[in-house]
Scaffold this active site. Structure first.
Site, PDB file in Angstrom:
ATOM      1  N   CYS A 209      -8.148  27.345 -55.830  1.00 21.37           N
ATOM      2  CA  CYS A 209      -7.682  26.504 -56.941  1.00 21.37           C
ATOM      3  C   CYS A 209      -8.235  25.080 -56.878  1.00 21.37           C
ATOM      4  O   CYS A 209      -8.768  24.560 -57.866  1.00 21.37           O
ATOM      5  CB  CYS A 209      -6.161  26.518 -57.023  1.00 21.37           C
ATOM      6  SG  CYS A 209      -5.309  25.701 -55.649  1.00 21.37           S
TER       7      CYS A 209
ATOM      8  N   HIS B  26      -0.710  24.305 -55.721  1.00 18.69           N
ATOM      9  CA  HIS B  26      -1.600  24.910 -56.709  1.00 18.69           C
ATOM     10  C   HIS B  26      -1.987  23.869 -57.747  1.00 18.69           C
ATOM     11  O   HIS B  26      -1.208  22.971 -58.086  1.00 18.69           O
ATOM     12  CB  HIS B  26      -0.919  26.095 -57.392  1.00 18.69           C
ATOM     13  CG  HIS B  26      -1.869  26.915 -58.221  1.00 18.69           C
ATOM     14  ND1 HIS B  26      -2.838  27.717 -57.667  1.00 18.69           N
ATOM     15  CD2 HIS B  26      -1.996  27.040 -59.576  1.00 18.69           C
ATOM     16  CE1 HIS B  26      -3.521  28.311 -58.634  1.00 18.69           C
ATOM     17  NE2 HIS B  26      -3.036  27.910 -59.796  1.00 18.69           N
TER      18      HIS B  26
ATOM     19  N   HIS C   7      -7.567  27.906 -64.259  1.00 16.69           N
ATOM     20  CA  HIS C   7      -7.304  27.819 -62.818  1.00 16.69           C
ATOM     21  C   HIS C   7      -7.796  29.073 -62.111  1.00 16.69           C
ATOM     22  O   HIS C   7      -8.092  30.094 -62.747  1.00 16.69           O
ATOM     23  CB  HIS C   7      -5.803  27.605 -62.551  1.00 16.69           C
ATOM     24  CG  HIS C   7      -4.938  28.796 -62.854  1.00 16.69           C
ATOM     25  ND1 HIS C   7      -3.827  29.125 -62.102  1.00 16.69           N
ATOM     26  CD2 HIS C   7      -5.007  29.743 -63.831  1.00 16.69           C
ATOM     27  CE1 HIS C   7      -3.251  30.203 -62.605  1.00 16.69           C
ATOM     28  NE2 HIS C   7      -3.938  30.592 -63.651  1.00 16.69           N
TER      29      HIS C   7
END
Length: 342
Positions: free
Chosen positions: A257, A305, A317
């Site tokens: 990520c 994240h 993402h």
């Protein structure tokens, strides 16, 4: 360089031993935990399996970010160590040159039957002793005194550089140990998730994956005008759609990520730090209702994240292992913050 002979190395050895013992205990505790839950997981329903898999993969992502941070520190320490070693080599050469010049003076004076006391000290087996008796250097000729002073400065600086190199070596080894530990954690959590999925029938597994991914299809266009560097970052993220999640990767063939957001903004000419918990402090913090395309959006309480905002309440993402780079809604995960790099 002989840093293994320095006193600091003994403290490194003991601290490394303590770290190894701690990691061993942590590993044993993790193994016990996984073993204890393994029997209970045999009785989980498909919905419970989904929740458990999501939990393991979030834990793996948190460990991935810690791995990224430790690896980044190790890379920096390695670069600094290499530079210090080069500097030490150059300083050693200059020190030897200064000593050779002193030797030439000593040879000339020996042939004439006299050796200045200062030169005798400087060329002794303990050259550092003459630093405490600077008055002897003043009795030598001005050129000799300058050379003696130069030798002293070179020796002091060389000792300092070698000490800094030993510290960098210790930091490098500590970061490598931490990175290896976090890597094992990632592998353990992903393996645990795979074991759970393997207990499902093919039909159950397909339904579970469809439920997780059904609302995250790819999308085209952003619905919001984007200009400047943010436009380049968003364009990069769109080009990465469909590429695999690869933990620890920053592209171009796969990403985790924070690797995706770092690569996207790097394409726009902006350098971001490597991890989610450092990227959140890059640029200006913005609230959820202030989000604009190109902003970094962070999720989960541990800031584990991140995605790149593209407008209309959506991000691009790299979700997790097994799920390629894709478009998702900001509302899909618990929002904890956002930052605008430029």
């Amino acid at each position: 360089m002989a840093s293994h002979r320095k006193p600091k190395q003994r403290s490194l050895t003991s601290s490394t031993a303590r770290a190894a013992a701690l990691l061993a205990l942590t590993g044993a505790a993790s193994a016990t935990l996984l073993d204890g839950t393994g029997r209970a997981e045999n009785r989980l329903t498909p919905a419970q399996v989904k929740a458990k898999v999501d939990e393991y993969q979030r834990q793996a992502e948190e460990a991935t970010e810690r791995y990224n941070g430790a690896k980044d520190k190790a890379d920096q320490a390695r670069e600094a160590l290499d530079a210090l070693r080069d500097q030490a080599a150059r300083r050693t050469t200059r020190l030897n040159t200064a000593r050779n010049a002193l030797g030439a003076f000593a040879t000339a004076q020996y042939r004439s039957g006299t050796i200045a006391p200062a030169l005798q000290l400087a060329l002794s087996s303990s050259p550092g002793q003459y630093l405490q008796r600077a008055s002897l250097a003043e009795r030598a000729g001005s050129r000799q005194a300058a050379l003696i002073a130069s030798v002293g400065r070179q020796e002091r600086k060389l000792r300092q550089v070698r000490g800094e190199a030993a510290d960098r070596l210790a930091a490098l080894r500590a970061s490598q140990t931490a990175a290896a530990h976090h890597k094992r954690t990632v592998q353990q959590r992903l393996a645990a998730a795979d074991r759970l999925l393997d207990r499902l029938t093919l039909a159950q597994r397909q339904r579970l994956l469809a439920a997780r991914d059904g609302d995250k299809a790819h999308a085209d266009g952003t619905g919001s005008p984007i200009t400047g560097r943010a436009a380049r970052a968003v364009s990069y993220a769109y080009a990465a759609l469909g590429k695999p999640y690869v933990w620890g990767a920053t592209g171009p063939h796969g990403y985790d990520c924070s690797g995706l957001t770092q690569a996207a903004w790097r394409a726009a000419g902006v350098a971001l730090p490597r991890t989610t918990y450092t990227q959140i402090n890059a640029g200006r913090r913005v609230t959820r209702d202030q989000l604009a395309p190109g902003d970094l959006v962070f999720f989960y309480s541990g800031v584990s994240h991140v995605g790149l905002y593209i407008g209309d309440g959506r991000i691009i993402h790299a979700p997790r292992p097994g799920a390629p780079v894709r478009v998702a809604s900001v509302a899909d995960m618990p929002f904890v913050g956002a930052a605008r790099p430029a």
